[in-house]
Every structure is written in structure tokens, then in C-alpha cells.
Design an enzyme around this catalytic site. Structure first.
Site, short mmCIF file in Angstrom:
data_model
loop_
_atom_site.label_atom_id
_atom_site.label_comp_id
_atom_site.label_asym_id
_atom_site.label_seq_id
_atom_site.Cartn_x
_atom_site.Cartn_y
_atom_site.Cartn_z
N HIS A 262 0.73 -1.35 0.05
CA HIS A 262 0.06 -0.15 -0.13
C HIS A 262 0.53 1.44 0.05
O HIS A 262 1.72 1.36 1.14
CB HIS A 262 -0.55 0.55 1.12
CG HIS A 262 -1.85 1.08 1.91
ND1 HIS A 262 -2.84 1.34 0.75
CD2 HIS A 262 -1.40 2.44 1.87
CE1 HIS A 262 -3.02 3.44 1.39
NE2 HIS A 262 -2.22 3.57 2.40
N ASP A 374 -7.07 1.94 2.33
CA ASP A 374 -6.87 3.33 3.89
C ASP A 374 -7.86 4.24 3.56
O ASP A 374 -7.30 5.20 4.03
CB ASP A 374 -5.69 3.20 3.31
CG ASP A 374 -4.72 3.99 4.99
OD1 ASP A 374 -5.66 3.91 5.71
OD2 ASP A 374 -4.32 4.87 4.85
N HIS A 578 -6.46 9.69 -0.74
CA HIS A 578 -6.58 10.59 0.66
C HIS A 578 -6.01 10.90 1.33
O HIS A 578 -6.32 10.48 2.62
CB HIS A 578 -7.01 8.26 1.11
CG HIS A 578 -6.34 7.56 1.56
ND1 HIS A 578 -6.12 6.52 0.83
CD2 HIS A 578 -5.07 7.38 2.33
CE1 HIS A 578 -5.04 6.00 0.93
NE2 HIS A 578 -4.66 6.06 1.78
#
Length: 1006
Positions: A262, A374, A578
Site C-alpha cells: 500500500h 485506507d 486520501h
């Protein structure tokens, strides 16, 4: 038998740490090292390799914050190592506990081809599987000295988050730079013992299996000669073979491990560093794929693939080959792992359009899973968008972070606003950086909520956040856990394979309806107001640019700016990542975002101006004005999505002085009273004979709170912030200005606020323009509107519709939503009469209800969140000048709220000219909102229209084309036809269910 369990476990730990792990590399020789420090920003690979370095020794300091240093390491393999496996150990000064959050490197051969990345958990480079002896070694390392922002004492304000404020002191000391013999047998013994240690620690002390493993470990340790670990490792492994080969129970949980890293597209590092992080990680993962035939790696975010393609084509070639082989798996189908609370309707749709299209064009792959581990909560609009993008499944991890309530499912059907459902999975391993440790695997089994109905879960496996990915140690654990008594069964496989199996066994999974609200990180709706305003303005400018460019292309032959719009959309979508749009990145990221948004606005304004000039025609001799309305609702004589000749701006009514100070504004539709403090104490609706403001209360009340959450400063606001509040009631100035507004100036702390309050003639709307020169620290600024409305819920706009949230706190779930997201409006009502609060750039809001002491009714207070001032990770968050516009609309229905929300975000434009512009498309039902009008992305000249039902009911209408219509088709988000549309001449008949999104492709005739 005596209980000596703890003694043996302690023995295992010490022997592993002090004897066996060090014996993995039993012999080593130092490499010679030189270094060249690049001035300023990173340089091309060829330049870095060619640069002349100076000698540097282990222990020497290097690397100022955000610097790039090129190390050259050289040496030769000792001849006595012939036949042995040799690796280079390149330690830049790593802290093994911080993979992804500190210095990193990418290793190159002398010809500039990449080898692999270096990070704290991946410091080795294979030199030879079977050395001949005497081989010359020459490698180059592009090392980035990224400073540690989130340290062991987290959330401490730091100036290291921007190269413009960081000091120039070196952050690291060069450590081991050696050639070493790699003892594979000892390494395998380490993996055996680590897996068994993890298994033991999770089994009950009363379980026979724990003792069987313990005794096997004890026998293995007895077999190890601590002075000759390499010579005795094989014997030790033999004593573990039986316990490692005992098969798992038939009912054992199954974990689908998916290799992953990630990688935040920006966070505690700038965008430019993410480009290099992705290159390092993918270089490692493609190398690991070549070594490990059972390994599968998944990577999301089309933007990150595009970065590699542009900046590291050699790495991208390896990625493309691995994708073609089916083992490097693009997932997610979005341009970035976007925030999903705040992006507007079209922007969230375009995340899928651009992400899916990239994967189709580059790899011929139709991604079917949406991969968002996330993001900070998930919009109720997502299920419909997922399905309209051609995807079937949804995955996230973040809801496991909720603090108040544990989410009741791990595998379920998620139902969105319109009733669309998507099969969804939350990995019960509760991390998107799984290492497949014994603790993690056991937690996944215990935590899994679907026991008895389902048997499978997924584990994203690899170091993430700052990248790194899966390691060979993780793969070794998976092999041992494939079929091991006492453990879940673990196997690497593609996400699609997991979802197919999970769906097949659990088709009747439970249903969750509505948003997936994260009970944490609520302040991300307010932090970095400038970034949020840049996003909102960019979205609406893109709407205008597409609409007017398409209209001008059809009406006047205007060249449609395909390339520019595609590029700008991708830029805006990137900044919805994000940790950018939520305001949780370092200062460097937000400084660059402000410059980017300014450039985007300038380019879009130029496109809009060119299209409007082409449409407006020549002005008459005495001048003339064409009024353009890009909103989906008409305004007086100006049609929706079209233009009319003449007409000036609506004037504001003149303020009349009020006895006792203040002013009265009255336009016949509303009567507004502003007292001597500059506060709104009455908004009266004479038609309904209703007062909007609660008795004895004041609206447009600015309130200031102390704001120091327990952790995650830019992310969090904790409920206790409400315990103390300062009402900003003292006014320096309350006066009537020449343009018909009441001007109010307040000074507080180190800050100043100026508000301009006006009531437009002929409108049921009180406009408030607020400018804040903000210089507070750890404070939260709200604008409060206490309303005389008995409402137990509010309607908040989200993408392609609105959703209801409780205004009370009956349950812990209701109480946890003490700060929530709204786009352009919040609406609350009693039957027959409501109030809307609309805005042009805020997202956070809160609602509270109180019963007045004299039992005369309920006050429902709506507050817009305007500004915060956290100090981590940006110590000067939001310092400076901010401008907000919002408006109170008494007597408003949901339809009025929708209309006024668009109005405040899409103001009319006045252009010299003399030609009215009929809309390119016209809709005959105000419940049906047009969210986009554009030309098809394939350059065919077809007109694409996206619309949605906005009120939450069923709607029928005709969409009339303002051009000869050859045919019409219903499309998916990527403009691919799904079915024919029912036409009636140059119109399309439309029937929509509540909140349904419909994309129509209109082929022009002639």
C-alpha cells in the site's frame, strides 16, 4: 512432566537473536564506497551514475532532508567463496522498524538498468547463486534521505515536512556495505523457528499441539552447535520436520494472501518521492516474482503505473511482462486510492473512468475489484458507481480502525443509496501491511465474523504506507502455513480468485445499507481548507469547461480540448488521494497542491472563456451581455445549461437601521434581523408564518473550540472538543455597505474575520460571505445556525444524491457520527417546512438537538466546520486568509436545497455578446439533475450526458437534445453502450429509480 515452557521459549528467543540469525551471513568482506550528493532535486539516472563521487566510510553521516545521494559500491568476490551464494548487504543506516518512513534506495547496474530497491526490511542484493570466485562487483545506489516525520514519539510538530523549512543537517549514518556469503540452510532454519514460535504463542498453553511444537523446538535447539550454526542447521531442521508437516484441521480457516505494498501517493513525503517509492517497490516485486513461482502481487492506483511508465520505463517493462504473465495484478480500477467522502459526483465517477481505462489500454485488463484499504470512510454512492464501472467486488481495511463500534461483518453485501449492492470484504487480519506472523494469522481467525457461514478471508501482505512490498521471509511463512496444524491455511492467490470463492460459498451474506462511516479521522473533512477549496473549485470549473466546450463544439465548431481536459482531470483526481484532499500530508504536499490548483483554474478559465466567446456572438452597437448558466436548474429567464441575452446580477435589498443597533433586511419573501453584535437573530418566512431561528438564539454565530485530539492531529477531532467553546460575539464593526450588504468585522486571538451578509431581491435566501485571516493554533472554528425545527434527522448531500443521518444520539452508532460529511447542502425539516444550509467549499458539519428550558420546543443546531489549526504533520496548517460562502434557505424542500447548492457553486457568467444559447440538452423534471455534458472521450463527436434522480423518488422525464439525434444508448461510466435508449424524435425517454445514475450517449445526425 515439569512445566518448563517459559524457559524453552526464552531460550528460543535468545538463540535466534544472538546466534542463528547472525549466522545467515557467516562470512563477509567490505565493499569500497564512494558518494556523490546531488544538488537540489533528483537527477536522471545516467547523470547520477556518471557523477564523480568521493570515498565514504561506514559510520559517516550523509543525507540532508529530502536530498539524493548516489553511492557507488565496488569489490570482488573472494575466490574461496566459489560455489557459494553471495549477496551484497547495503545498509544505508536503516532503522528496521520503519520500513517506508525513512531513507530508501534503488540499485542500478553500470548500464543504468535497475536491480531492486533497498529499504529497512530488504537490504540484500543477490550477486551470484553459485559464485565462481573473483567476480567483480560494481553497483550504483540512488539513495533518498527522506526524513522521519512520524517518529517513535509521534505527532510532534516538525519543520522537516518541507524542503523550504527543513534544516540541512545529515539525517543518517552509513552502515554495513559488504559482500557476504548467504547460508540458505540457516536462513530456512530461521524461518522454521519463527513460524513455530508464532504458532506456539497463539495456541493455548493447555493445547497438546503447543507442547508438541515446544518439544520439537527444544530438540532442534539441542541440535544446534552455537559455534557452528551453519554446520548443524540441517540437523536442527530435520528435528522440526514432523511438526511442520502435520496438516491443518479440515475446518481450518483459509487465508488468501495477496502480495501488496500500500503506497500512499503522497503523505509524509511529496509526490515526486512517491514516483521513486513506486519504482523501488515494483523493481523488488518483479524480481521476487521471478524467484518465487507461487507468488502473486497486486498493485492499485493507475496513477502509480503511469508514473513508472513515464519516469522508469525499464522498471515498467518488467511490470508489463509480469502483468502479461498474470502474476503482477492491477487492482482497484481507480486513478488513485481516493478519499470517497469529499470528491464530487463526477470526480468520483471519473476516478473509475480514468483508472479502468488505463488498465484496459495498457494491459487489456478489466479490473473487477475496487481496492481501497485506507480511505477514511466510504460514501453510500460507491456501490452504484462500482457496478456502473463494470466492477463486482469491493475491499477495504480501514473500518477496523473505528473506535466506538465494531463493524459486525467481514464479508457482506453493501447496499448503496439507490439499492445497488456490491459484494464486499473487510480482511479480518486488520491490516493492509500483513507480515503473516503467527499473531496476525491467529487474529484473523479469531476476529472473522462470518464463522459458520464462510471460511475464507484475504490478507494484503507486504510492507506499505511508504512502500516496500512483500519480502522473501513473508513468502517463506506462507509456504510453512499452507497446511499446518493449529493454523489457518495460507496460500498466495489473486484477489479475483479469492472473491470468486468467497462469493460462491457465501452468496447469502448479510447486507449493510448506507455509508461506511469511519468512527475516526473525522477532522479530515476540515483540515487544510485551501486544498479542499481548490478541489471544489476545480470540480466545478471542469463541469463548466466540458459543458461549454461541448456546446460550442456542436453549435459553433469550437475545437473540443480532449487532451487538456483528460490531463486536467487526472491532475485533479490525483489530488483527491486520501492523504491530500483530507489535509493529512506534510506542508510540501499542500504547498504544491495550492500552486497546482491555481494553474488548473487558470487553464480551465481559459477554456471556458474561449468557448463562451465562440457562443456569445457579436454584441449590438450599444453593447450587450449574454448570461450563461452552467447549473442544472434554470434561473429566471436563463435556462439550465444554456444562456440568455441581457439581465444583470440580482441586487441585494437595502439594509434598514434597527432600533437598538443592527439592521433589518426585507425583500417580501424573508425578513432578516441582524442585531448590534452583527448576529442574525431572526429570519422570518411570512408565507409560512414561520421563524427559522430558535427563540433567544443567534445564527451565523462563529464559535471557537480548543482542538487538541489525543493523537493523529490533522486527522482527528475528539468528542471532548465540545466541552469548551467561545462564542465570537464582540464586533469591531457592524455597518451597512454601499452595495447593500451588512458588513461585520470581528477580531479574536491573533485572527480577524469579516462577514458580508446580504438578502438578494426576489430570493428566499440569506447569503453570507466570510473572510478569515486565520492565525490560531490548535483551534476549531465553526459557524452555528440554531434553528426552530423539530427534526430527528438531517439530509446531507453526497455524490449523486443525499443520505439521512440521525440528529439524536439514541445509539452509540448515532453518537459516533458527531462530525460528518456534506457536500453542497445540509437540509432538515418538519413536515411541510424545512431549512437548507448550502456552501461553496466546506465539508464537515455537526448537528445537535436541545429542548428549550421552558419546554417551548426543540432547537436543532447545524454548524458548518470552517477551519482547524493542527500542528502535525504541517505545523502551519491553514495559516493565512480563507474565504467561504454559505447561505441559509428557510422554507426549503430537498429540491430547493439541491438547486441552491448548485447555484452557490456555479455562479452565472456574463460575457459581452448578443446571442442566446439554447441548452445542448434539456430535462423536463427538476428532480432529474444533469451532472455532466461532454463530448465522448473516443473523439467520435457523440454527446455524453450523465444525470441522476436527486430527490430520492422515482422520476420520469424527456431529455431533449438540442441537435438532430441519430441514436441514443445507455452506457456505463466508460461510455461503453449497455443497451439502447427509448427515443422520441430528438428526445430520449427517461425513467429513473431513486438516486439512479444514468449515462446516455447521443449520436448526432448529419
Amino acid at each position: 512432566m515439569h512445566n518448563d515452557r517459559t524457559i524453552t521459549e526464552a531460550r528460543l528467543k535468545r538463540v535466534l537473536d544472538e546466534r542463528i540469525r547472525p549466522a545467515v551471513y557467516p562470512e563477509s568482506v567490505p565493499l569500497s564506497v564512494t558518494v556523490w550528493h546531488a544538488p537540489g532535486e533528483p537527477v536522471p539516472v545516467a547523470e547520477g551514475i556518471a557523477a564523480a563521487g568521493v570515498p565514504i566510510e561506514a559510520g559517516a553521516a550523509w543525507g540532508p532532508p529530502w536530498g539524493t545521494s548516489w553511492f557507488t559500491v565496488a569489490g570482488s568476490v573472494p575466490r574461496e567463496w566459489a560455489g557459494r551464494t553471495v549477496e551484497a548487504l547495503l545498509d544505508l543506516g536503516f532503522d528496521e522498524n520503519m520500513p517506508g518512513f525513512q531513507c530508501e534506495g534503488l540499485v542500478y547496474r553500470p548500464d543504468g538498468s535497475p536491480v531492486k530497491g533497498l529499504n529497512p526490511r530488504n537490504q540484500w542484493v543477490r550477486i551470484a547463486d553459485r559464485a565462481a570466485g573473483g567476480e567483480e562487483v560494481l553497483l550504483h545506489v540512488e539513495a533518498s534521505s527522506n526524513p522521519v516525520i512520524l517518529d517513535y514519539r509521534p505527532f510532534v510538530p516538525t519543520e522537516l515536512g518541507d524542503r523550504e523549512t527543513a534544516d540541512g543537517e545529515p539525517r543518517y549514518r552509513l552502515a554495513r556495505m559488504d559482500l557476504a556469503v548467504f547460508d540458505r540452510t540457516v536462513w530456512e532454519l530461521v524461518q522454521d523457528l519463527e513460524v513455530l514460535e508464532g504458532l506456539m504463542s497463539e495456541l493455548s498453553p493447555d493445547a497438546p499441539r503447543r507442547w508438541e511444537v515446544l518439544r520439537a523446538v527444544e530438540r532442534a535447539l539441542d541440535a544446534v552447535d552455537l559455534q557452528d550454526v551453519g554446520g548443524t542447521a540441517a540437523a536442527a531442521r530435520e528435528r522440526l520436520a514432523a511438526v511442520l508437516s502435520a496438516p491443518a484441521h479440515a475446518s481450518a480457516h483459509r487465508i488468501s494472501a495477496v502480495g501488496h505494498a500500500h503506497i500512499d501517493s503522497a503523505w509524509l513525503w511529496p509526490l515526486r518521492e512517491t514516483v521513486r517509492k513506486v519504482a523501488r517497490t515494483t523493481a523488488n516485486m518483479t524480481a521476487l516474482l521471478e524467484d518465487e513461482p507461487e507468488f502473486v502481487y497486486a498493485m492499485s492506483q493507475a496513477q502509480q503505473f503511469a508514473w513508472i511508465k513515464e519516469h522508469r520505463p525499464e522498471v515498467y517493462a518488467r511490470v508489463k511482462k509480469a502483468v502479461a504473465d498474470g502474476r503482477f495484478v492491477p487492482v482497484g480500477g481507480m486513478w488513485v486510492e481516493s478519499d470517497t467522502n469529499m470528491p464530487g459526483s463526477e470526480a468520483l465517477a471519473r476516478q473509475f473512468v480514468h483508472g479502468k481505462r488505463f488498465f484496459l489500454e495498457e494491459f487489456g485488463i478489466e479490473t473487477e475489484e475496487v481496492w481501497l484499504p485506507d480511505s477514511f470512510g466510504y460514501s453510500a454512492a460507491l456501490p452504484q458507481l462500482v457496478r456502473l464501472a463494470g466492477a463486482r467486488w469491493f475491499l477495504t481495511q480501514k473500518i477496523s480502525w473505528s473506535r466506538t463500534n465494531k463493524f459486525p461483518h467481514h464479508t457482506f453485501w453493501w447496499e448503496g443509496l439507490d439499492g445497488t449492492r456490491v459484494f464486499t470484504h473487510f480482511p479480518p487480519i486488520d491490516t493492509y501491511n500483513a507480515q503473516l506472523s503467527g499473531r496476525e494469522v491467529a487474529h484473523a481467525v479469531r476476529n472473522f465474523q462470518e464463522k459458520g457461514g464462510a471460511t475464507r478471508s484475504l490478507a494484503p501482505t507486504g510492507w506499505g504506507d511508504g512502500g516496500g512490498g512483500t519480502t522473501r521471509e513473508m513468502l517463506a511463512r506462507a509456504k510453512r502455513l499452507a497446511d499446518l496444524e493449529g493454523s489457518a491455511r495460507v496460500a498466495f492467490e489473486k484477489p479475483s480468485a479469492f472473491f470468486e470463492k468467497a462469493h460462491a460459498e457465501y452468496a447469502q451474506a448479510p447486507v449493510w445499507v448506507g455509508e461506511l462511516y469511519l468512527e475516526l479521522h473525522r477532522a479530515t473533512l476540515t483540515s487544510q481548507a485551501g486544498t479542499k477549496q481548490g478541489n471544489r473549485r476545480s470540480e466545478h470549473l471542469l463541469h463548466e469547461a466540458e459543458l461549454w466546450a461541448a456546446t460550442a463544439a456542436v453549435r459553433a465548431g469550437f475545437p473540443y480540448p480532449y487532451e487538456a481536459l483528460d490531463r486536467i482531470w487526472k491532475t485533479v483526481l490525483l489530488h483527491q488521494f486520501h492523504d491530500i484532499l483530507p489535509g493529512t500530508s506534510i506542508a510540501w504536499v499542500h504547498r504544491e497542491a495550492a500552486a497546482t490548483y491555481a494553474a488548473v483554474a487558470a487553464e480551465l478559465e481559459e477554456i471556458v472563456a474561449g468557448a463562451l466567446t465562440a457562443l456569445a456572438g457579436e454584441a449590438s452597437g450599444d453593447g450587450g451581455t449574454v448570461v450563461f448558466n452552467a447549473a442544472p436548474h434554470g434561473r429566471g429567464e436563463v435556462p439550465a445549461l444554456g444562456a440568455a441575452v441581457g439581465g444583470g446580477p440580482v441586487p441585494a435589498v437595502r439594509p434598514e437601521p434597527r432600533d437598538g443597533g443592527g439592521f433589518v433586511l426585507d425583500n417580501g419573501l424573508l425578513r432578516v434581523v441582524i442585531d448590534g453584535r452583527g448576529l442574525v437573530v431572526s429570519v422570518y418566512d411570512p408565507a409560512a408564518e414561520r421563524e427559522a431561528i430558535a427563540p433567544g438564539a443567534a445564527a451565523n454565530l462563529l464559535q471557537l473550540h480548543q482542538d487538541f485530539p489525543n493523537m493523529w492531529d490533522a486527522w482527528d477531532v475528539d468528542h471532548f472538543y465540545r466541552n469548551t467553546v467561545t462564542d465570537l460575539t464582540d464586533a469591531e464593526t457592524v455597518e451597512a455597505a454601499d452595495d447593500g450588504v451588512v458588513r461585520v468585522v470581528r477580531v479574536f486571538g491573533s485572527s480577524r474575520v469579516e462577514q458580508r451578509i446580504s438578502l438578494p431581491a426576489g430570493e428566499r435566501r440569506l447569503d453570507i460571505a466570510t473572510e478569515v485571516d486565520w492565525h490560531e493554533t490548535e483551534k476549531f472554528l465553526k459557524a452555528a445556525f440554531p434553528l426552530d425545527v423539530h427534526a430527528d434527522r438531517t439530509a446531507a448531500e453526497t455524490q449523486f444524491g443525499h443520505l439521512y443521518r440521525a440528529a439524536h444520539t439514541n445509539t452509540s452508532w448515532d453518537a459516533a457520527r458527531f462530525e460528518a460529511c456534506a457536500h453542497r447542502f445540509v437540509h432538515l425539516e418538519e413536515p411541510g417546512w424545512g431549512v437548507a444550509l448550502v456552501n461553496d467549499s466546506t465539508y464537515g458539519y455537526d448537528v445537535t438537538r436541545t429542548v428549550r428550558p421552558d419546554d417551548t420546543g426543540t432547537t436543532t443546531t447545524v454548524r458548518l466546520s470552517l477551519l482547524r489549526a493542527p500542528r502535525f504533520p504541517d505545523p502551519r496548517t491553514d495559516q493565512g486568509t480563507h474565504r467561504f460562502r454559505y447561505a441559509l434557505v428557510p422554507g426549503a424542500s430537498i429540491g430547493d436545497a439541491v438547486r441552491e447548492g448548485y447555484r452557490i457553486n456555479l455562479p452565472e457568467r456574463r460575457v459581452p455578446g448578443g446571442t442566446a444559447v439554447p441548452p445542448l440538452v434539456r430535462v423536463g423534471n427538476d428532480a432529474v439533475v444533469v451532472s455532466a455534458v461532454k463530448l465522448a472521450d473516443d473523439g467520435s463527436g457523440d454527446v455524453v450526458v450523465r444525470l441522476y434522480e436527486s430527490l430520492g423518488g422515482r422520476a420520469r422525464t424527456r431529455l431533449e437534445a438540442g441537435f438532430p439525434l441519430a441514436s441514443a444508448a445507455v452506457c456505463d461510466l466508460l461510455e461503453r453502450p449497455l443497451a439502447g435508449a427509448e427515443t422520441d424524435g430528438d428526445a430520449v425517454r427517461v425513467a429513473l429509480r431513486p438516486f439512479q445514475i444514468l449515462t446516455l450517449r447521443l449520436e448526432r445526425r448529419g
